[in-house]
Every structure is written in structure tokens, then in C-alpha cells.
Design an enzyme around this catalytic site. Structure first.
Site, PDB file in Angstrom:
ATOM      1  N   THR A 125       0.866  -1.174   0.105  1.00 47.41           N
ATOM      2  CA  THR A 125      -0.076   0.146   0.030  1.00 47.41           C
ATOM      3  C   THR A 125       0.771   1.238   0.075  1.00 47.41           C
ATOM      4  O   THR A 125       1.863   1.413   0.697  1.00 47.41           O
ATOM      5  CB  THR A 125      -0.802  -0.082   1.416  1.00 47.41           C
ATOM      6  OG1 THR A 125      -1.596  -1.419   1.270  1.00 47.41           O
ATOM      7  CG2 THR A 125      -1.843   1.068   1.262  1.00 47.41           C
ATOM      8  N   GLU A 126       0.317   2.246  -0.764  1.00 45.17           N
ATOM      9  CA  GLU A 126       0.874   3.510  -0.673  1.00 45.17           C
ATOM     10  C   GLU A 126      -0.101   4.642  -0.517  1.00 45.17           C
ATOM     11  O   GLU A 126      -1.261   4.370  -0.381  1.00 45.17           O
ATOM     12  CB  GLU A 126       1.546   3.834  -1.896  1.00 45.17           C
ATOM     13  CG  GLU A 126       2.692   2.641  -2.357  1.00 45.17           C
ATOM     14  CD  GLU A 126       3.319   3.022  -3.642  1.00 45.17           C
ATOM     15  OE1 GLU A 126       3.221   4.309  -4.370  1.00 45.17           O
ATOM     16  OE2 GLU A 126       4.310   2.380  -3.896  1.00 45.17           O
ATOM     17  N   ALA A 129      -2.232   4.722  -3.145  1.00 41.77           N
ATOM     18  CA  ALA A 129      -2.622   3.361  -3.830  1.00 41.77           C
ATOM     19  C   ALA A 129      -3.013   2.454  -2.610  1.00 41.77           C
ATOM     20  O   ALA A 129      -2.341   1.826  -2.175  1.00 41.77           O
ATOM     21  CB  ALA A 129      -1.439   2.789  -4.728  1.00 41.77           C
ATOM     22  N   ASP A 239      -4.907 -14.391  -1.241  1.00 43.36           N
ATOM     23  CA  ASP A 239      -5.735 -15.684  -1.158  1.00 43.36           C
ATOM     24  C   ASP A 239      -5.505 -16.263   0.079  1.00 43.36           C
ATOM     25  O   ASP A 239      -6.390 -16.945   0.523  1.00 43.36           O
ATOM     26  CB  ASP A 239      -5.546 -16.328  -2.559  1.00 43.36           C
ATOM     27  CG  ASP A 239      -6.087 -15.651  -3.765  1.00 43.36           C
ATOM     28  OD1 ASP A 239      -6.906 -14.799  -3.454  1.00 43.36           O
ATOM     29  OD2 ASP A 239      -6.221 -16.169  -4.800  1.00 43.36           O
ATOM     30  N   GLN A 336     -22.944  -3.155  23.908  1.00 48.62           N
ATOM     31  CA  GLN A 336     -24.313  -2.787  24.603  1.00 48.62           C
ATOM     32  C   GLN A 336     -24.910  -3.682  25.239  1.00 48.62           C
ATOM     33  O   GLN A 336     -25.371  -3.103  26.273  1.00 48.62           O
ATOM     34  CB  GLN A 336     -25.367  -3.252  23.154  1.00 48.62           C
ATOM     35  CG  GLN A 336     -26.786  -2.801  23.310  1.00 48.62           C
ATOM     36  CD  GLN A 336     -27.098  -1.330  23.300  1.00 48.62           C
ATOM     37  OE1 GLN A 336     -26.036  -0.556  22.879  1.00 48.62           O
ATOM     38  NE2 GLN A 336     -28.052  -0.968  23.961  1.00 48.62           N
ATOM     39  N   GLY A 340     -23.014   0.788  30.188  1.00 46.48           N
ATOM     40  CA  GLY A 340     -21.966   1.891  30.793  1.00 46.48           C
ATOM     41  C   GLY A 340     -20.626   1.176  30.704  1.00 46.48           C
ATOM     42  O   GLY A 340     -19.745   1.801  30.222  1.00 46.48           O
ATOM     43  N   GLU A 363      -6.119  -5.640   4.071  1.00 45.81           N
ATOM     44  CA  GLU A 363      -6.057  -6.766   3.299  1.00 45.81           C
ATOM     45  C   GLU A 363      -7.167  -6.634   2.089  1.00 45.81           C
ATOM     46  O   GLU A 363      -7.683  -7.771   1.689  1.00 45.81           O
ATOM     47  CB  GLU A 363      -5.869  -8.152   4.110  1.00 45.81           C
ATOM     48  CG  GLU A 363      -4.630  -8.133   4.380  1.00 45.81           C
ATOM     49  CD  GLU A 363      -4.182  -9.643   4.696  1.00 45.81           C
ATOM     50  OE1 GLU A 363      -4.492 -10.459   3.924  1.00 45.81           O
ATOM     51  OE2 GLU A 363      -3.480  -9.901   5.698  1.00 45.81           O
TER      52      GLU A 363
HETATM   53  C1  LIG Z   1      -3.865  -0.914  10.397  1.00 48.63           C
HETATM   54  C2  LIG Z   1      -3.614  -1.426   9.051  1.00 48.63           C
HETATM   55  C3  LIG Z   1      -2.467  -2.259   8.776  1.00 48.63           C
HETATM   56  C4  LIG Z   1      -2.402  -2.250   7.397  1.00 48.63           C
HETATM   57  N1  LIG Z   1      -1.304  -2.977   7.168  1.00 48.63           N
HETATM   58  C5  LIG Z   1      -0.879  -3.312   5.958  1.00 48.63           C
HETATM   59  C6  LIG Z   1       0.302  -3.851   5.349  1.00 48.63           C
HETATM   60  O1  LIG Z   1       0.823  -4.619   6.226  1.00 48.63           O
HETATM   61  N2  LIG Z   1       0.737  -3.985   4.145  1.00 48.63           N
HETATM   62  C7  LIG Z   1       0.067  -3.194   3.142  1.00 48.63           C
HETATM   63  O2  LIG Z   1       0.623  -3.069   2.076  1.00 48.63           O
HETATM   64  N3  LIG Z   1      -1.078  -2.500   3.306  1.00 48.63           N
HETATM   65  C8  LIG Z   1      -1.444  -2.459   4.784  1.00 48.63           C
HETATM   66  N4  LIG Z   1      -2.610  -1.990   5.114  1.00 48.63           N
HETATM   67  C9  LIG Z   1      -3.528  -1.211   4.126  1.00 48.63           C
HETATM   68  C10 LIG Z   1      -4.875  -1.629   3.601  1.00 48.63           C
HETATM   69  O3  LIG Z   1      -4.616  -2.680   3.003  1.00 48.63           O
HETATM   70  C11 LIG Z   1      -5.590  -0.651   3.113  1.00 48.63           C
HETATM   71  O4  LIG Z   1      -5.694   0.655   4.098  1.00 48.63           O
HETATM   72  C12 LIG Z   1      -7.055  -1.042   2.325  1.00 48.63           C
HETATM   73  O5  LIG Z   1      -6.653  -1.997   1.339  1.00 48.63           O
HETATM   74  C13 LIG Z   1      -7.888  -0.028   2.089  1.00 48.63           C
HETATM   75  O6  LIG Z   1      -7.083   1.028   1.406  1.00 48.63           O
HETATM   76  P1  LIG Z   1      -7.045   2.669   1.794  1.00 48.63           P
HETATM   77  O7  LIG Z   1      -7.012   2.498   3.312  1.00 48.63           O
HETATM   78  O8  LIG Z   1      -6.316   3.439   0.807  1.00 48.63           O
HETATM   79  O9  LIG Z   1      -8.496   2.970   1.473  1.00 48.63           O
HETATM   80  P2  LIG Z   1      -9.037   3.573   0.062  1.00 48.63           P
HETATM   81  O10 LIG Z   1      -8.711   2.543  -1.125  1.00 48.63           O
HETATM   82  O11 LIG Z   1      -8.970   4.872  -0.064  1.00 48.63           O
HETATM   83  O12 LIG Z   1     -10.935   3.257   0.306  1.00 48.63           O
HETATM   84  C14 LIG Z   1     -11.523   4.088   0.898  1.00 48.63           C
HETATM   85  C15 LIG Z   1     -12.970   3.594   0.877  1.00 48.63           C
HETATM   86  O13 LIG Z   1     -13.323   3.526  -0.380  1.00 48.63           O
HETATM   87  C16 LIG Z   1     -13.929   2.237  -0.774  1.00 48.63           C
HETATM   88  N5  LIG Z   1     -13.788   1.901  -2.159  1.00 48.63           N
HETATM   89  C17 LIG Z   1     -12.364   2.159  -2.846  1.00 48.63           C
HETATM   90  N6  LIG Z   1     -12.538   1.863  -4.070  1.00 48.63           N
HETATM   91  C18 LIG Z   1     -13.800   1.199  -4.162  1.00 48.63           C
HETATM   92  C19 LIG Z   1     -14.407   0.544  -5.221  1.00 48.63           C
HETATM   93  N7  LIG Z   1     -13.907   0.555  -6.569  1.00 48.63           N
HETATM   94  N8  LIG Z   1     -15.778   0.179  -5.010  1.00 48.63           N
HETATM   95  C20 LIG Z   1     -16.265   0.579  -3.921  1.00 48.63           C
HETATM   96  N9  LIG Z   1     -15.685   0.866  -2.867  1.00 48.63           N
HETATM   97  C21 LIG Z   1     -14.418   1.486  -2.943  1.00 48.63           C
HETATM   98  C22 LIG Z   1     -13.043   1.071   0.316  1.00 48.63           C
HETATM   99  O14 LIG Z   1     -13.564   0.057   0.197  1.00 48.63           O
HETATM  100  C23 LIG Z   1     -13.146   2.108   1.339  1.00 48.63           C
HETATM  101  O15 LIG Z   1     -14.155   1.679   2.359  1.00 48.63           O
HETATM  102  C24 LIG Z   1      -2.993  -1.612   6.548  1.00 48.63           C
HETATM  103  C25 LIG Z   1      -4.051  -0.763   6.550  1.00 48.63           C
HETATM  104  C26 LIG Z   1      -4.427  -0.419   8.102  1.00 48.63           C
HETATM  105  C27 LIG Z   1      -5.432   0.556   8.546  1.00 48.63           C
END
Ligand SMILES: Cc1cc2nc3c(=O)[nH]c(=O)nc-3n(C[C@H](O)[C@H](O)[C@H](O)COP(=O)(O)OP(=O)(O)OC[C@H]3O[C@@H](n4cnc5c(N)ncnc54)[C@H](O)[C@@H]3O)c2cc1C
Length: 381
Positions: A125-126, A129, A239, A336, A340, A363
Site C-alpha cells: 500500500t501507498e 494506492a 488468497d 451494548q 455503560g 487486506e
Molecule cells: C492498521 C492497518 C494495517 C495495514 N497493514 C498493511 C500492510 O501490512 N501492508 C500493506 O501493504 N497494506 C496494509 N494496510 C493497508 C490496507 O490494506 C488498506 O488500508 C486497504 O486496502 C484500503 O485502502 P485505503 O485505506 O487506501 O482506502 P481507499 O482505497 O481510499 O478506500 C476508501 C473506501 O472506499 C472504498 N472503495 C475504494 N475503491 C472502491 C471501489 N472500486 N468500489 C467500492 N468501494 C471502493 C473502500 O472499500 C474503502 O471503504 C493496512 C491498513 C491498516 C489500516
């Protein structure tokens, strides 16, 4: 419910449960509050050899599969999902090596990971991205025997704590997802730094950080698979690891349910324990039904994967979605039921509700999982 686990699987589950109840439960609230990385628990898991349950025997592991990994994650999550995710993130970082590593790479890393001497991470993730992982911008430019990595990663579990990182970067921008490659990057490589640590809502014992690459030299020997196979490596890994998120969700839900049942039997209102009120009884029944349904789906998916089946993206995504939605519902109902007391930090269910939320997000958020499931269904018929 009886799930007919093998004798070995029962032993693994029992051992993980014991560590969870005797050790994790004692530190869960403190580590959550203070954001302490559970190095001591990981050491204990290494001492009891649970770190190697899913690693092949020829590389020093127990030789189990996704089921064994999930049993450990589930039991740890009953008391602290932050601890569980610190363990599970190594599996996320290691599966690309198990699946696509060259023999020398497997021999170099897997035995030490099995022993718990090294921990791993997975960096895809970026900042721009997340769901759309194919739009990553980190680059890996080939120069002689080296690739030069530039860019940054966001939200990386075990960031700053892991020794080995599987990092995804673009080797050929013109090819889109087919231009992404995967590399093994070790802590300490020049030009590789750990950035900001995230201040999270839940799973606070786990470390989630940015990673920064500034002209980071990675030898071509560290390329995983072939150039351009990074996207496939990531998807095939997910997967196998999405059931791990489902296991985390089942464990969190089970923990919250156990607290709720005990509380409902002890707490007296209107001269009777809460457990004598039908509205409360029905909530308990629904918790049980949903948790067992999620566990049944999780274990069936694990068995399917470990049987050597070829394609299980739909099943893997489905168990992740179902179990994470169950965890959110069950933990919210547990809060729930405690009234409290559910809303304050003296009782563990508020932490469980915060921890559950991330299982619907990471994920691949549940919306993306539903996209995967739907596209598989449409292909099938
Ligand atoms: C605590 C934590 C640990 C993590 N650990 C890792 C890790 O170890 N390695 C790694 O690579 N990543 C990691 N991640 C990243 C994680 O996989 C991403 O946060 C996740 O895939 C969602 O991406 P985003 O946060 O950029 O949300 P966004 O992509 O910005 O999405 C925001 C919302 O829009 C929705 N959305 C986006 N596109 C669509 C679409 N086409 N249709 C419908 N809805 C959509 C999403 O479902 C989400 O609800 C971690 C994230 C967290 C929070």
C-alpha cells in the site's frame, strides 16, 4: 461445535489458547493503551515453535498450512488482536517467499522465520494506492546487478519492527499491473528508512508505519519470482492470508462473546441477572450462531486451500467479509450488553470493538472483497 481438527491441529490450538489466556490477556489492555509492540509474546510463540506452524518442514517449520496459521491467530485474537496481527503480518510477509521464492531465498529466510529469529512484513500500500494497488508509484530501476528503489509505503504492519520486508515496486511503468515486481528488502539496507508510526483506533499493540526508500540498493538476487510478476504474487498471497483476517475476526468475536455471557450472568437489574431477559438471551444466541457460521466458513476455506486446490479467491474473500462483519456486529452487541461498562476501558469489550473495525478494512476493504467475489461468480456461470 465439533470441527474435526486433526490431533496436531488440536494441540496447536490448545497451546495458542494457553498462551493467549495466560500471557496475552495480562498485557492486552496495557499494550493497547501504551502502544507497546508485543516482542515478548512473539518470543514466547517462537519458544513454543508456533512461529513455524505454516512453514514447510524442509525449511525448518512444522509443515502445516493456512489452517494452522489461522488457529494461532484466532486464539491470540480472543485476548488481543493487536498481538495477533503482529504474528499474522509475518505470515503475510512470508507467503510470497514460500510461494515464489527461489531455493536460495527460501533457505536464507524461512528457517530463521520459523524459529522466530526474524519477523517479516508485506509492503504494498501507498498513500495514493490503497484499494487500487495497481497504481503504486514506488519504482525499482535496474542498474547493473542492483535495483534502485525510490518511493514510500503507507500503513505497513510490523513496520520498524520487522527484519525482512517484501516490497512491491514498479519496474516497467508502461505495463501497468504487469510492470510491478516484488523484492526482499532487509532492515538496515542503505536508503531504507522507517517513517511515521500511525496512532491507530485499534490493534494498538501492533506497529503500523510508513516506509521510505531513497536510492535504496537491492541486489537482483532479492527479486522474488520474475520481473513483472509482483501483482500476481500479491494477489496469490492475499488468497492465502485473507483467511488470517477472518481468523482474527472470529477470535475477536469469540472473546467479546465470552465476556458478554459471563457479564450477563453476573449483572443484576430489576432483581434478576441480565441473562434472564429474553432480549439479552436472543443477543447471545445470535452471537453464537454468527460466530459458529463464520468459524465453519473459515475452517472450510482453510481446508480447501491446504488441500492444494488451485483457485480459492472467492472463498478466501467471502470468509474474510463474513467473519469481519460478524466481528463488528458481535463486539458492538457485547458493548451494548455491558451497558455503560461496555463503553469504558475497565472492561475489554470496547477494545474488541475498536480492534474488530480494522478487519473490515485491511487486506482489501470489504467493498473490494465483494467486487472480487462478484467477478468470480459472474465468471463461473
Ligand atoms: C492498521 C492497518 C494495517 C495495514 N497493514 C498493511 C500492510 O501490512 N501492508 C500493506 O501493504 N497494506 C496494509 N494496510 C493497508 C490496507 O490494506 C488498506 O488500508 C486497504 O486496502 C484500503 O485502502 P485505503 O485505506 O487506501 O482506502 P481507499 O482505497 O481510499 O478506500 C476508501 C473506501 O472506499 C472504498 N472503495 C475504494 N475503491 C472502491 C471501489 N472500486 N468500489 C467500492 N468501494 C471502493 C473502500 O472499500 C474503502 O471503504 C493496512 C491498513 C491498516 C489500516
Amino acid at each position: 461445535m465439533e470441527y474435526f481438527l486433526s490431533e496436531e491441529q488440536k494441540i496447536i490450538k490448545k497451546l495458542a489458547k494457553r498462551i493467549s489466556d495466560e500471557y496475552v490477556s495480562k498485557v492486552a489492555i496495557k499494550y493497547d493503551k501504551e502502544g507497546i509492540f508485543p516482542r515478548d509474546i512473539l518470543d514466547l510463540l517462537a519458544y513454543t515453535e508456533l512461529t513455524g506452524v505454516y512453514i514447510p518442514k524442509e525449511y525448518g517449520g512444522f509443515g502445516g498450512g493456512v489452517m494452522e496459521m489461522c488457529l494461532v491467530v484466532e486464539e491470540l485474537s480472543r485476548n488481543c488482536a493487536g498481538v495477533a496481527v503482529s504474528y499474522a503480518a509475518t505470515a503475510l510477509g512470508v507467503y510470497p517467499i514460500i510461494l515464489y521464492g527461489k531455493e536460495e531465498q527460501k533457505r536464507k529466510y524461512l528457517p530463521k522465520i520459523a524459529k522466530g529469529e526474524l519477523i517479516a512484513a508485506f509492503a504494498l500500500t501507498e498513500a495514493d494506492a490503497g484499494s487500487d494497488v495497481s497504481s503504486i508509484k514506488t519504482t525499482a530501476e535496474k542498474k547493473g546487478d542492483y535495483y534502485i528503489l525510490n518511493g514510500s509505503k503507507h500503513w505497513i504492519t510490523n513496520g520498524g519492527e520487522a527484519d525482512v520486508y517484501v516490497v512491491f515496486a514498479v519496474t516497467d511503468k508502461s505495463k501497468g499491473p504487469r510492470g510491478i515486481s516484488a523484492f526482499i528488502v532487509e532492515r538496515g539496507y542503505e536508503g531504507f528508512y522507517c517513517g511515521k508510526k500511525e496512532d491507530k483506533m485499534g490493534i494498538r499493540a501492533s506497529s503500523t508505519t510508513e516506509l521510505i526508500f531513497e536510492d535504496c540498493k537491492v541486489h537482483k538476487e532479492n527479486l522474488l519470482g520474475r520481473e513483472g510478476t509482483g501483482f500476481i504474487i500479491a494477489m496469490k498471497t492475499f488468497d492465502r492470508t485473507r483467511p488470517g483476517v477472518a481468523a482474527m475476526a472470529v477470535g475477536i468475536a469469540q472473546g467479546a462473546y465470552e465476556h458478554a455471557v459471563r457479564y450477563a450472568k453476573e449483572r443484576v437489574q430489576f432483581g434478576q441477572p441480565l441473562s434472564s431477559f429474553q432480549a439479552i438471551q436472543h443477543m447471545l444466541a445470535d452471537m453464537y450462531i454468527n460466530i459458529e457460521a463464520a468459524r465453519a466458513m473459515l475452517y472450510s476455506t482453510c481446508r480447501m486451500i491446504d488441500s492444494g486446490a488451485k483457485d480459492f479467491s472467492k472463498e478466501s474473500s467471502a470468509c474474510k467479509v463474513f467473519a469481519s462483519d460478524v466481528a463488528m456486529k458481535v463486539t458492538t452487541d457485547a458493548v451494548q450488553m455491558l451497558g455503560g461498562n461496555g463503553y469504558v476501558k475497565d472492561y475489554p469489550v470496547e477494545k474488541m470493538m475498536r480492534d474488530a473495525k480494522v478487519t473490515q478494512i485491511f487486506e482489501g476493504a470489504n467493498q473490494i472483497q465483494r467486487n472480487i467475489i462478484a467477478s468470480e461468480i459472474i465468471k463461473e456461470y
